[in-house]
Design a protein around this motif. Structure first.
Motif, PDB file in Angstrom:
ATOM      1  N   ALA A 171       0.926  -1.195   0.101  1.00  0.00           N
ATOM      2  CA  ALA A 171      -0.203   0.086   0.053  1.00  0.00           C
ATOM      3  C   ALA A 171       0.968   1.190  -0.201  1.00  0.00           C
ATOM      4  O   ALA A 171       0.320   2.214  -0.633  1.00  0.00           O
ATOM      5  CB  ALA A 171      -0.937   0.031   1.137  1.00  0.00           C
ATOM      6  N   GLU A 172       1.902   1.281   0.804  1.00  0.00           N
ATOM      7  CA  GLU A 172       3.020   2.233   0.935  1.00  0.00           C
ATOM      8  C   GLU A 172       3.511   2.535  -0.628  1.00  0.00           C
ATOM      9  O   GLU A 172       3.810   3.628  -1.038  1.00  0.00           O
ATOM     10  CB  GLU A 172       4.026   2.220   1.827  1.00  0.00           C
ATOM     11  CG  GLU A 172       3.418   2.168   3.297  1.00  0.00           C
ATOM     12  CD  GLU A 172       4.443   1.996   4.326  1.00  0.00           C
ATOM     13  OE1 GLU A 172       4.190   2.258   5.531  1.00  0.00           O
ATOM     14  OE2 GLU A 172       5.281   1.525   3.940  1.00  0.00           O
ATOM     15  N   TRP A 192       3.349   6.068  -2.760  1.00  0.00           N
ATOM     16  CA  TRP A 192       4.591   6.895  -3.169  1.00  0.00           C
ATOM     17  C   TRP A 192       4.748   7.025  -4.527  1.00  0.00           C
ATOM     18  O   TRP A 192       5.502   7.653  -5.268  1.00  0.00           O
ATOM     19  CB  TRP A 192       5.859   6.263  -2.441  1.00  0.00           C
ATOM     20  CG  TRP A 192       5.932   6.958  -0.964  1.00  0.00           C
ATOM     21  CD1 TRP A 192       5.254   6.063   0.207  1.00  0.00           C
ATOM     22  CD2 TRP A 192       6.317   8.028  -0.539  1.00  0.00           C
ATOM     23  NE1 TRP A 192       5.342   6.968   1.108  1.00  0.00           N
ATOM     24  CE2 TRP A 192       6.263   7.871   0.897  1.00  0.00           C
ATOM     25  CE3 TRP A 192       7.234   8.957  -0.996  1.00  0.00           C
ATOM     26  CZ2 TRP A 192       6.814   8.915   1.760  1.00  0.00           C
ATOM     27  CZ3 TRP A 192       7.841   9.997  -0.164  1.00  0.00           C
ATOM     28  CH2 TRP A 192       7.397  10.015   1.184  1.00  0.00           C
ATOM     29  N   GLY A 193       4.298   5.950  -5.276  1.00  0.00           N
ATOM     30  CA  GLY A 193       4.416   5.888  -6.856  1.00  0.00           C
ATOM     31  C   GLY A 193       5.753   5.737  -7.323  1.00  0.00           C
ATOM     32  O   GLY A 193       6.575   4.749  -6.718  1.00  0.00           O
ATOM     33  N   PRO A 194       5.977   6.360  -8.210  1.00  0.00           N
ATOM     34  CA  PRO A 194       7.397   6.422  -9.066  1.00  0.00           C
ATOM     35  C   PRO A 194       8.582   6.634  -7.937  1.00  0.00           C
ATOM     36  O   PRO A 194       9.686   6.409  -8.341  1.00  0.00           O
ATOM     37  CB  PRO A 194       7.319   7.351 -10.210  1.00  0.00           C
ATOM     38  CG  PRO A 194       6.254   8.318  -9.952  1.00  0.00           C
ATOM     39  CD  PRO A 194       5.321   7.487  -9.041  1.00  0.00           C
ATOM     40  N   ARG A 252      11.834   2.519   5.348  1.00  0.00           N
ATOM     41  CA  ARG A 252      10.989   3.567   5.610  1.00  0.00           C
ATOM     42  C   ARG A 252       9.738   3.643   4.564  1.00  0.00           C
ATOM     43  O   ARG A 252       9.476   2.854   3.770  1.00  0.00           O
ATOM     44  CB  ARG A 252      11.845   4.792   5.353  1.00  0.00           C
ATOM     45  CG  ARG A 252      13.135   4.550   6.116  1.00  0.00           C
ATOM     46  CD  ARG A 252      13.840   6.064   5.638  1.00  0.00           C
ATOM     47  NE  ARG A 252      15.308   6.014   6.284  1.00  0.00           N
ATOM     48  CZ  ARG A 252      16.145   7.160   6.099  1.00  0.00           C
ATOM     49  NH1 ARG A 252      15.664   8.151   5.686  1.00  0.00           N
ATOM     50  NH2 ARG A 252      17.507   6.835   6.705  1.00  0.00           N
ATOM     51  N   GLU A 253       8.949   4.786   4.934  1.00  0.00           N
ATOM     52  CA  GLU A 253       7.346   4.654   4.148  1.00  0.00           C
ATOM     53  C   GLU A 253       7.486   4.872   2.645  1.00  0.00           C
ATOM     54  O   GLU A 253       7.081   4.303   1.953  1.00  0.00           O
ATOM     55  CB  GLU A 253       6.749   5.901   4.567  1.00  0.00           C
ATOM     56  CG  GLU A 253       6.120   5.971   6.035  1.00  0.00           C
ATOM     57  CD  GLU A 253       7.145   6.398   7.130  1.00  0.00           C
ATOM     58  OE1 GLU A 253       8.384   6.472   6.705  1.00  0.00           O
ATOM     59  OE2 GLU A 253       6.914   7.003   8.192  1.00  0.00           O
TER      60      GLU A 253
END
Length: 428
Positions: free
Chosen positions: A277-278, A282-284, A295-296
């Motif tokens: 999900a993270e 955050w995508g690309p 980390r996230e």
């Protein structure tokens, strides 16, 4: 040539040859800067006699005495000047001597010196601290000490530049031992509190399977097989100065496969869902490191930060402090308490020998010790029942059977024992 000149040359050669780990080299440089340099840097190599090297440890003893005196001072300003500082104990002094010995061993092989004076320096035996359980009495004593220290900090006439942080006071409050172990109830309270934290799975893995901090931070998804319930500890992350670097496990025996229980597998699967999900969020810009714990944004964790985050969670949960590494001690204790033998526990921790496990990780919980004592007493048949203390204040009185039949009946019964005290978050 002075020892300081030889030291600089020795460090530079180690960096060029890369014949020791960078983290190990930093472990040599730290005591050099703190304790060795001021005493030995200007001494000629041919003047490094035993009394000269002993001056390093004489200076350490003097610093320790000054630190203890400052801690005991009635002046809050003096106490504040040594806040957060620690004495240099026997184990650390042994490591400092080992640093000098390592460098002088190279000098001896190169015929720069004819002998190693550090070999002949006598020090107090450095015994590794044994794990101590946070019993109810110890928790209460720690709480009183923390409140007293907090009150003293608030009443100090000289206020610190930064606002007083209760967490820092709590963390600096002395503990019964450098190595503290939670009871099962305390561990459960922590896991319940941290269940919603994004790194919960990391702390769960350390607590139940005994991974080292660096091994948990360095774990990769490709090293695990959730269907088979195994995880290989092939890599670790370590702090090298201000950088984080990947390295091999601590020892050859550490590079092994850890068996995962069904609950831990479920926890890791749930963590994978969170991480995915993270990744989408955050995508690309997501950094794909392949690590299980990140980390996230996917970047690698800093092991020191992971430890501080664990300590802050512990404080927020209202529990007594332990180090993150102490969860590993607790994992060994839980394994032994669950009935696993020493060999099985040693294999879980990936020690090179069972004796290491016996020396370091055999902390017995009070409840387990009581149950063992009760079981021992139950093995001994008694013809008389032990009663209450006699009126004379001597040995407990006993009730004799009225006849042989009653005595035989009494002897066939097991001693009556009360129920084991239930564990609480505050101790047992």
């Amino acid at each position: 040539m002075t020892f300081g000149q030889y030291w600089d040359d020795w460090v530079e050669r180690r960096r060029q040859l890369k014949d020791i780990r960078e983290s190990t080299l930093l472990g040599y440089i730290s005591p050099w800067k703190t304790h060795i340099r001021d005493v030995l840097a200007g001494v000629r190599m041919d003047r490094l006699f035993v009394p000269v090297v002993e001056q390093v440890f004489t200076r350490i003893d003097q610093k320790n005495q000054a630190l203890l005196a400052a801690r005991a001072s009635d002046d809050p300003t003096v106490r504040a000047s040594v806040r957060g500082k620690r004495i240099t104990g026997p184990v650390t002094q042994q490591r400092i001597r080992a640093t000098i010995r390592t460098v002088l061993a190279s000098a001896e092989r190169e015929h720069v010196v004819t002998f190693s004076a550090a070999k002949l320096v006598k020090l107090e035996a450095g015994k590794k601290a044994k794990g101590v359980v946070w019993t109810k009495a110890r928790v209460e004593a720690f709480g009183l000490a923390y409140e007293k220290r907090l009150a003293a900090e608030r009443a100090a006439p000289v206020k610190p530049k930064k606002p007083l942080e209760r967490f820092k006071v709590w963390l600096s409050t002395p503990r019964p031992s450098p190595v503290m172990v939670w009871t099962p109830a305390q561990l459960g309270a922590f896991l319940d509190y941290a269940a919603s934290d994004r790194l919960y799975a990391l702390y769960h893995l350390v607590a139940f399977r005994g991974l080292r901090r660096g091994e948990a931070c360095g774990a990769r998804w490709l090293d695990g097989d959730m269907d088979e319930g195994v995880l290989a500890t092939a890599k670790q992350l370590i702090n090298v100065g201000r950088e984080v670097k990947e390295g091999s496990p601590k020892t050859e025996s550490s590079d092994a496969v850890v068996a995962l229980d069904a609950v831990t597998v479920a926890v890791l699967r749930a963590h994978k869902v969170r991480q995915n999900a993270e990744r989408l969020s955050w995508g690309p810009v997501w950094t794909d490191t392949g690590r299980i714990f990140t980390r996230e944004d996917g970047r690698e964790l800093t092991p020191d930060w992971v430890s501080e985050h664990f300590e802050r969670l512990t404080f927020a949960a209202g529990l007594p402090p332990i180090r993150l590494h102490d969860l590993r001690h607790g994992a060994a204790t839980l394994s032994l308490a669950a009935g696993n033998d020493m060999k099985t526990t040693s294999a879980m921790l990936r020690h090179s020998s069972v004796s290491i496990t016996a020396d370091l990780y055999t902390t017995v919980l009070p409840l387990v010790a009581r149950e063992a004592a009760e079981a021992s007493v139950a093995l001994v048949p008694r013809a008389t029942a032990v009663g209450e203390t006699s009126v004379t204040g001597g040995l407990p009185s006993v009730s004799h059977g009225t006849n042989r039949e009653s005595q035989a009946d009494t002897g066939s019964r097991k001693p009556q024992v009360g129920p084991a005290t239930k564990s609480r978050a505050g101790g047992t």
